[in-house]
Design a protein around this motif. Structure first.
Motif, PDB file in Angstrom:
ATOM      1  N   GLY A 172       0.829  -1.205   0.000  1.00 10.65           N
ATOM      2  CA  GLY A 172       0.000   0.000   0.000  1.00 10.65           C
ATOM      3  C   GLY A 172       0.860   1.251   0.000  1.00 10.65           C
ATOM      4  N   SER A 173       0.207   2.399  -0.129  1.00  9.83           N
ATOM      5  CA  SER A 173       0.972   3.640  -0.281  1.00  9.83           C
ATOM      6  C   SER A 173       1.792   3.971   0.968  1.00  9.83           C
ATOM      7  CB  SER A 173       0.048   4.798  -0.657  1.00  9.83           C
ATOM      8  OG  SER A 173      -0.921   4.994   0.338  1.00  9.83           O
ATOM      9  N   ASP A 174       1.262   3.669   2.158  1.00 11.43           N
ATOM     10  CA  ASP A 174       2.034   3.949   3.370  1.00 11.43           C
ATOM     11  C   ASP A 174       3.347   3.166   3.374  1.00 11.43           C
ATOM     12  OD1 ASP A 174      -0.095   5.502   4.163  1.00 11.43           O
ATOM     13  OD2 ASP A 174      -0.153   4.704   6.203  1.00 11.43           O
ATOM     14  N   GLN A 175       3.270   1.909   2.917  1.00 12.99           N
ATOM     15  CA  GLN A 175       4.478   1.083   2.892  1.00 12.99           C
ATOM     16  C   GLN A 175       5.469   1.608   1.860  1.00 12.99           C
ATOM     17  OE1 GLN A 175       2.094  -2.391   2.251  1.00 12.99           O
ATOM     18  NE2 GLN A 175       2.244  -3.034   4.390  1.00 12.99           N
ATOM     19  N   LEU A 176       4.945   2.088   0.741  1.00 16.53           N
ATOM     20  CA  LEU A 176       5.836   2.657  -0.274  1.00 16.53           C
ATOM     21  C   LEU A 176       6.487   3.940   0.236  1.00 16.53           C
ATOM     22  CD1 LEU A 176       3.681   2.017  -3.463  1.00 16.53           C
ATOM     23  CD2 LEU A 176       5.697   0.744  -2.703  1.00 16.53           C
ATOM     24  N   VAL A 177       5.739   4.709   1.029  1.00 18.81           N
ATOM     25  CA  VAL A 177       6.330   5.919   1.619  1.00 18.81           C
ATOM     26  C   VAL A 177       7.472   5.521   2.559  1.00 18.81           C
ATOM     27  CG1 VAL A 177       5.917   7.887   3.155  1.00 18.81           C
ATOM     28  CG2 VAL A 177       4.252   7.333   1.363  1.00 18.81           C
TER      29      VAL A 177
END
Lengths: 370, 370
Positions: A172-177
């Motif tokens: 998810g985007s949080d993990q990519l951040v």
């Protein structure tokens, strides 16, 4: 020496390179990156690649936005970096190799451990638990280094998203951040106000790092908002820029800046470009210490406001100036006045562009299926 | 001596009383109030009263809301002060007389220049340019003094609105806030985070004082939000409370608190009670210095959170504790636990109530036409 993105010389690189093993597992190297959050494998079963190759894009970002120093940022449309990532049997399994760097700068290191895109790609591979596939990466820089437009974050975001896409979008985007933060930590400190909007698009409020807590702020799609970005031909003295930051803030300035940041958030959510500009323009803590270090910046702000901009401040740590307006035409006039002021007062050449908000963030541009 | 609302003893009252003229015009007295903004007549033609008498109500308010110190506040339903105002030919034209004070406290001064309601009424009369009519005012206190629930602001708001209503509602809410600020400046400093929500209702962000710039923040009406207010039997040491405030803030705390205030605003506008509570609970600057001065406060906060509150902090300068939740029933359970903690740890009796947001603010309750 090729530079590690635009890392400050005051922050030397150090990573583990045990003498007894000339080719230690890549993850052992990654695990000692000096980041506050260590990257963990998050996927139970190692995913297989779903594409042979992917091409991704990640946008430029404006961090700080005046009173939002270190916790607000947004993505701008049409400027950014591209990454092309391929499954490459000639690359050691579980590793990434940087094949080519093109675009606005080619002086970046092709050592993936010393390159923003490489670091983020490796962190993403670690999160996915990739041990059986090697990847090769081409980086096309659309952003100049050290411009204050999130150049390093754009490379990191494009790379993290490319790895995630090639393996079937498991993160998810949080993990990519978090993966991108591994790279940002090397470049400009552990702050997410560029990498979060570069990945997520739009405006993002960073509420917390431990655990990471990001709040996307949606500017209404039926309202007009344009950013006038004016980048002078000037290398912002990163070290001086950091040293200029006060360590203690008078209570009265704290209350003022907090209330303006709060107003900025309300302006974003309500789509009020005038209030947004006014809030962005109102920083009494960071801008007053940094603006004098960028020749002509104060005159550029004045020129922008006189030409009708709703607000103007420094983008990130500069030297780019960012102004806010509600139409492209007005933005072009404002940009001309800002360029003129950079030249007349700062004796600097500069380039203006008028951009919309990028609501998408880092994205897949095309892909080749297996 | 009757007290001037709950003015700090460190702020002595001084107003102009020229020896040569035993009965100077009332406005001459008013004009020397020690306020940053002086009240000006705003209406071209002196209005006539449209009612013989009016009764108004103004709600309690929670200022600060954790990280919103000095710039955020909201109004709560069902608690507050009433003002009854009558056209009174026995009162000198252009003046106001306080006839009666009833309710939770009667120890307030009936000298209108030394009473919150009186000061706000006079300021409003001055804005309206009232020279031909005298008024008499009854104040019914529903709020205890010094509770941290905006007691002085409620009196001032009810009085300002009463004067405005009796003369046909010529002034807008910003002007009424300025009138109320004349009173607040005497009591607790020139801050609008109680008086603005007391007059306007809902949540209000104070963006600027010169000129006054207020931003109402509308919590969506279809979302549930309850405040658990627990007031201990304890006189908050106002002087110590002020002295405890740091004058310089570490940059890291400034960034943290600003981001939480920004999140609080987003939570209000999006109607997210959980995020609102979390943000309200996150102050690292003011609450940590003030909470130890209120016996049991830290335990009360802990008890509230353990009982399921989304967040808890000090209301205004205390001693009332305020917690946030999304149902009245849960609020009552949380309130019981907070009362228990005040007793067990702080050895203080306390009273809990569960209240909704007041979206209306100071209002006309009834009126008698001419």
């Amino acid at each position: 020496m090729a530079s590690l993105c635009f890392q400050s010389p005051s922050k030397p690189i150090s990573y583990f390179q045990p003498k007894s093993n000339p080719s230690p597992p890549l993850f052992a190297k990654v695990s000692v990156f000096r980041c506050r959050a260590s990257v963990q494998t998050l996927v139970a079963v190692e995913p297989e690649p779903v594409f042979v190759s992917v091409k991704t894009f990640a946008p430029a970002t404006v961090a700080n936005l005046g009173p939002g120093f270190d916790f607000l940022g947004c993505a701008v449309d049409g400027l950014g970096d591209h990454v092309t990532l391929r499954v490459d049997p000639s690359v050691r399994a579980g590793e990434v190799s940087i094949s080519e760097i093109t675009g606005t700068t080619t002086k970046l290191s092709t050592n993936p451990l010393r390159n923003c895109a490489g670091i983020a790609a490796i962190a993403t591979m670690k999160m996915l638990g990739i041990r059986s596939v090697g990847l090769s990466l081409d980086l096309h820089k659309g952003l100049p280094l050290g411009s204050g437009l999130g150049s390093s974050a754009a490379s990191a975001a494009a790379a993290a998203v490319a790895v995630n896409e090639i393996f079937g979008r498991k993160l998810g985007s949080d993990q990519l951040v978090l993966a991108g933060l591994e790279s940002e930590a090397k470049v400009s400190g552990y702050h997410a106000d560029n990498i979060a909007p570069a990945i997520m698009g739009g405006f993002v409020l960073i509420r917390n790092y431990e655990p990471l807590d990001l709040k996307p702020l949606r500017f209404p799609s039926d309202k007009d908002l344009f950013f006038v970005l004016v980048s002078p031909d000037f290398e912002a003295p990163t070290k001086k820029m950091r040293a200029a930051l006060p360590t203690e803030i008078p209570m009265v300035h704290h209350v003022w800046n907090s209330s303006q940041a709060a107003a900025l958030v309300a302006a974003v959510l309500e789509g009020d470009a005038v209030m947004l500009g006014k809030a962005l323009s109102s920083d009494k803590i960071v801008e007053p210490t940094r603006a004098p270090l960028i020749p002509g910046m104060e005159a550029v702000k004045k020129a922008a406001l006189e030409a009708g901009a709703f607000g103007c401040t420094i983008s990130g740590a500069g030297p780019t100036a960012v102004a806010v307006i509600d139409s492209e035409e007005k933005g072009q006039v404002i940009g001309e006045k800002m360029v003129e002021a950079f030249w007349k007062v700062g004796h600097l050449k500069s380039v203006a562009s008028v951009k919309k908000l990028d609501n998408v963030g880092a994205r897949l541009v095309n892909s080749v299926s297996r």
